[in-house]
Design a protein around this motif. Structure first.
Motif, mmCIF file in Angstrom:
data_model
loop_
_atom_site.group_PDB
_atom_site.id
_atom_site.type_symbol
_atom_site.label_atom_id
_atom_site.label_comp_id
_atom_site.label_asym_id
_atom_site.label_seq_id
_atom_site.Cartn_x
_atom_site.Cartn_y
_atom_site.Cartn_z
ATOM 1 N N GLY A 131 32.392 41.601 34.683
ATOM 2 C CA GLY A 131 31.409 41.473 35.749
ATOM 3 C C GLY A 131 31.951 41.741 37.132
ATOM 4 O O GLY A 131 31.223 41.660 38.122
ATOM 5 N N LYS A 132 33.247 42.071 37.228
ATOM 6 C CA LYS A 132 33.873 42.351 38.521
ATOM 7 C C LYS A 132 34.383 43.786 38.540
ATOM 8 O O LYS A 132 34.557 44.414 37.498
ATOM 9 C CB LYS A 132 35.048 41.400 38.782
ATOM 10 C CG LYS A 132 34.701 39.925 38.635
ATOM 11 C CD LYS A 132 33.785 39.441 39.743
ATOM 12 C CE LYS A 132 33.538 37.945 39.619
ATOM 13 N NZ LYS A 132 32.614 37.448 40.672
ATOM 14 N N THR A 133 34.644 44.320 39.736
ATOM 15 C CA THR A 133 35.283 45.629 39.835
ATOM 16 C C THR A 133 36.521 45.584 40.713
ATOM 17 O O THR A 133 37.184 46.600 40.887
ATOM 18 C CB THR A 133 34.316 46.697 40.400
ATOM 19 O OG1 THR A 133 33.818 46.264 41.680
ATOM 20 C CG2 THR A 133 33.164 46.954 39.460
ATOM 21 N N HIS A 134 36.859 44.413 41.267
ATOM 22 C CA HIS A 134 38.083 44.342 42.070
ATOM 23 C C HIS A 134 39.262 44.077 41.143
ATOM 24 O O HIS A 134 39.121 43.481 40.074
ATOM 25 C CB HIS A 134 37.986 43.255 43.149
ATOM 26 C CG HIS A 134 37.942 41.863 42.608
ATOM 27 N ND1 HIS A 134 36.765 41.215 42.323
ATOM 28 C CD2 HIS A 134 38.934 40.984 42.290
ATOM 29 C CE1 HIS A 134 37.015 40.002 41.870
ATOM 30 N NE2 HIS A 134 38.335 39.836 41.825
ATOM 31 N N THR A 135 40.431 44.539 41.554
ATOM 32 C CA THR A 135 41.608 44.459 40.702
ATOM 33 C C THR A 135 42.496 43.287 41.082
ATOM 34 O O THR A 135 42.450 42.775 42.194
ATOM 35 C CB THR A 135 42.438 45.756 40.803
ATOM 36 O OG1 THR A 135 42.889 45.915 42.150
ATOM 37 C CG2 THR A 135 41.618 46.958 40.411
ATOM 38 N N ASP A 136 43.313 42.881 40.131
ATOM 39 C CA ASP A 136 44.275 41.799 40.322
ATOM 40 C C ASP A 136 45.618 42.305 39.794
ATOM 41 O O ASP A 136 45.791 42.455 38.586
ATOM 42 C CB ASP A 136 43.804 40.563 39.551
ATOM 43 C CG ASP A 136 44.803 39.406 39.620
ATOM 44 O OD1 ASP A 136 45.814 39.531 40.325
ATOM 45 O OD2 ASP A 136 44.564 38.389 38.942
ATOM 46 N N MET A 137 46.548 42.586 40.700
ATOM 47 C CA MET A 137 47.837 43.173 40.311
ATOM 48 C C MET A 137 49.033 42.328 40.732
ATOM 49 O O MET A 137 50.172 42.768 40.614
ATOM 50 C CB MET A 137 47.984 44.573 40.913
ATOM 51 C CG MET A 137 46.932 45.570 40.481
ATOM 52 S SD MET A 137 47.324 47.219 41.079
ATOM 53 C CE MET A 137 45.808 48.095 40.716
ATOM 54 N N VAL A 138 48.798 41.140 41.255
ATOM 55 C CA VAL A 138 49.896 40.282 41.689
ATOM 56 C C VAL A 138 49.796 38.952 40.958
ATOM 57 O O VAL A 138 48.791 38.251 41.098
ATOM 58 C CB VAL A 138 49.863 40.042 43.219
ATOM 59 C CG1 VAL A 138 51.022 39.145 43.644
ATOM 60 C CG2 VAL A 138 49.923 41.373 43.966
ATOM 61 N N PRO A 139 50.800 38.568 40.152
ATOM 62 C CA PRO A 139 52.018 39.328 39.886
ATOM 63 C C PRO A 139 51.745 40.557 39.040
ATOM 64 O O PRO A 139 50.616 40.748 38.568
ATOM 65 C CB PRO A 139 52.884 38.326 39.122
ATOM 66 C CG PRO A 139 51.880 37.480 38.392
ATOM 67 C CD PRO A 139 50.737 37.327 39.365
ATOM 68 N N THR A 140 52.766 41.381 38.830
ATOM 69 C CA THR A 140 52.586 42.594 38.039
ATOM 70 C C THR A 140 52.124 42.246 36.631
ATOM 71 O O THR A 140 52.394 41.157 36.113
ATOM 72 C CB THR A 140 53.888 43.396 37.933
ATOM 73 O OG1 THR A 140 54.856 42.636 37.189
ATOM 74 C CG2 THR A 140 54.440 43.753 39.297
ATOM 75 N N LEU A 141 51.429 43.181 36.009
ATOM 76 C CA LEU A 141 50.998 42.961 34.639
ATOM 77 C C LEU A 141 52.204 42.844 33.709
ATOM 78 O O LEU A 141 52.176 42.090 32.735
ATOM 79 C CB LEU A 141 50.070 44.088 34.176
ATOM 80 C CG LEU A 141 48.576 43.871 34.453
ATOM 81 C CD1 LEU A 141 48.300 43.679 35.936
ATOM 82 C CD2 LEU A 141 47.744 45.021 33.892
ATOM 83 N N ALA A 142 53.272 43.586 34.008
ATOM 84 C CA ALA A 142 54.482 43.495 33.195
ATOM 85 C C ALA A 142 55.077 42.089 33.249
ATOM 86 O O ALA A 142 55.548 41.555 32.240
ATOM 87 C CB ALA A 142 55.506 44.525 33.666
ATOM 88 N N SER A 143 55.038 41.466 34.429
ATOM 89 C CA SER A 143 55.526 40.094 34.550
ATOM 90 C C SER A 143 54.657 39.143 33.737
ATOM 91 O O SER A 143 55.156 38.197 33.116
ATOM 92 C CB SER A 143 55.534 39.659 36.018
ATOM 93 O OG SER A 143 56.485 40.401 36.761
ATOM 94 N N ARG A 144 53.354 39.393 33.723
ATOM 95 C CA ARG A 144 52.450 38.552 32.942
ATOM 96 C C ARG A 144 52.725 38.700 31.444
ATOM 97 O O ARG A 144 52.682 37.722 30.694
ATOM 98 C CB ARG A 144 50.991 38.906 33.261
ATOM 99 C CG ARG A 144 50.637 38.731 34.728
ATOM 100 C CD ARG A 144 49.206 39.124 35.037
ATOM 101 N NE ARG A 144 49.056 39.357 36.468
ATOM 102 C CZ ARG A 144 47.910 39.277 37.132
ATOM 103 N NH1 ARG A 144 46.796 38.952 36.497
ATOM 104 N NH2 ARG A 144 47.859 39.510 38.426
#
Length: 359
Positions: free
Chosen positions: A102-115
């Motif tokens: 339902g959203k279009t804004h991104t979440d990149m912090v922390p990196t996906l690799a760290s997650r």
């Protein structure tokens, strides 16, 4: 010598299948903002003829890109003979981060690799985790980077993941939205000492930004009533022309660098972007070698049932072939094949890979 070998793979495909018929109640608009008045059945059938897509996968509402990346990574580790603590790098290729339903804004912090590293519960502080946004060729570019780490002796084992939820950044009023899908794939690349060359043999990458940079971009919905959201937009005609001009030449350069000819290549594993475009690219490649008709099984495809899930298409395709889940295709010891991709940037890359002979 040290060879960079794919020693394990894994993938994650969402369980939710969306068929072309599920778009029959949609409303699509032209780039001008005017509603397309043709029947949806006509639009969908023309779309199928061009793209080859009959259905695609969408991720469940409670999951995001890093969740799928974790599942693919876990599957690859389960298929390997190494400990997760032995990983020197985890590289996650994506372009839009974790986008919630339902959203279009991104979440990149922390990196996906760290997650992903966190979800895998890796304690080793020297397992370096970072992201690579590079358009659809991002996963393959991460493979190229991993090859450099391994060949230099800096790394022994590198996890490379491609994961994307394109369904959440596509404009529901744009007919191109029917192309996009979700999924994740992962491989583990390892440095293996050998007296003969195998694994990653050669590679090439190019970035064209002078006139081509905005062939893919983020922009407003084609429906003027939709406010405060931006979506992935594609100039399909320009992208097709660019891909047909550059991708075959890039693949040929990589094959030439390996000292091979096209008849020594058993398969072309190409980014599952659009069936008509991929067919044209591979046909053009063979034509560059003076071959009018390519071998029938030179190019395995999954786009008809999985759609285009960007950076995930190549590792998913590779993993499914190894699992004998791509009809009429197999990869055998001693085979030479090519990975190739094209996407936003505009970026193109290709890798020539030789499967090690069985000892």
């Amino acid at each position: 010598m040290i060879n960079t070998i794919i020693t394990a793979s894994g993938s994650y495909l969402p369980s939710r299948s969306v068929k072309n018929s599920d778009f029959e109640s949609s409303e699509f608009y032209e780039t001008t903002g005017s509603k397309i008045e043709r029947s949806m059945n006509e639009i969908i059938e023309k779309f199928r003829q061009i793209t080859g897509i009959n259905e695609r996968r969408y991720v469940d509402d409670g999951m995001v890109t890093s969740d799928m990346a974790f599942h693919a990574a876990e599957a690859a580790l389960n298929n390997s003979n190494i400990s997760k603590e032995e990983l020197d790098y985890i590289i996650v290729a994506h372009n839009f981060g974790d986008v919630k339903a339902g959203k279009t804004h991104t979440d990149m912090v922390p990196t996906l690799a760290s997650r992903v590293k966190n979800k895998l519960n890796i304690e080793n502080p020297f397992t370096v985790a970072y992201d690579l946004p590079f358009g659809c060729p991002g996963w393959l570019q991460a493979v190229i980077q991993a090859n450099y780490y391994i060949k230099s002796g800096d790394a022994k084992h590198v996890m490379v993941i491609g994961s994307e939820t394109l369904s959440r950044i596509s404009d529901p009023y744009d007919r191109d939205s029917m192309i996009y899908s979700d999924g994740a794939g992962a491989v583990i690349l390892s440095g293996i000492e050998s007296n003969t060359k195998a694994g990653v043999l050669t590679h090439i990458t190019r970035s064209d930004t002078r006139d081509e940079v905005f062939f893919l971009k983020m922009d407003k919905s084609y429906n003027a009533e939709v406010k405060d959201h931006i979506y992935l937009k594609m100039n399909g005609r320009k992208l097709y022309e660019y891909a047909l001009k550059t991708v075959p030449a890039a693949i040929k350069t990589a094959i030439d660098k390996a000292g091979m000819t096209i008849d020594e290549i058993q398969s072309i594993l190409i980014h599952q972007a659009n069936e008509k475009m991929d067919d044209a690219i591979v046909n053009r490649l063979y034509e560059m070698y003076g071959i009018k008709k390519r071998p029938e099984f030179a190019m395995p495809m999954t786009i008809s049932s999985l759609g285009n899930n960007s950076v995930a298409t190549l590792p998913i395709l590779y993993d499914l072939i190894l699992k004998n889940q791509v009809e009429n295709y197999s990869l055998k010891p001693g085979d030479n094949f090519v990975f190739a991709s094209v996407g936003a940037g505009m970026n193109v890359n290709a890798v020539v890979y030789k499967i090690p002979e069985q000892s």
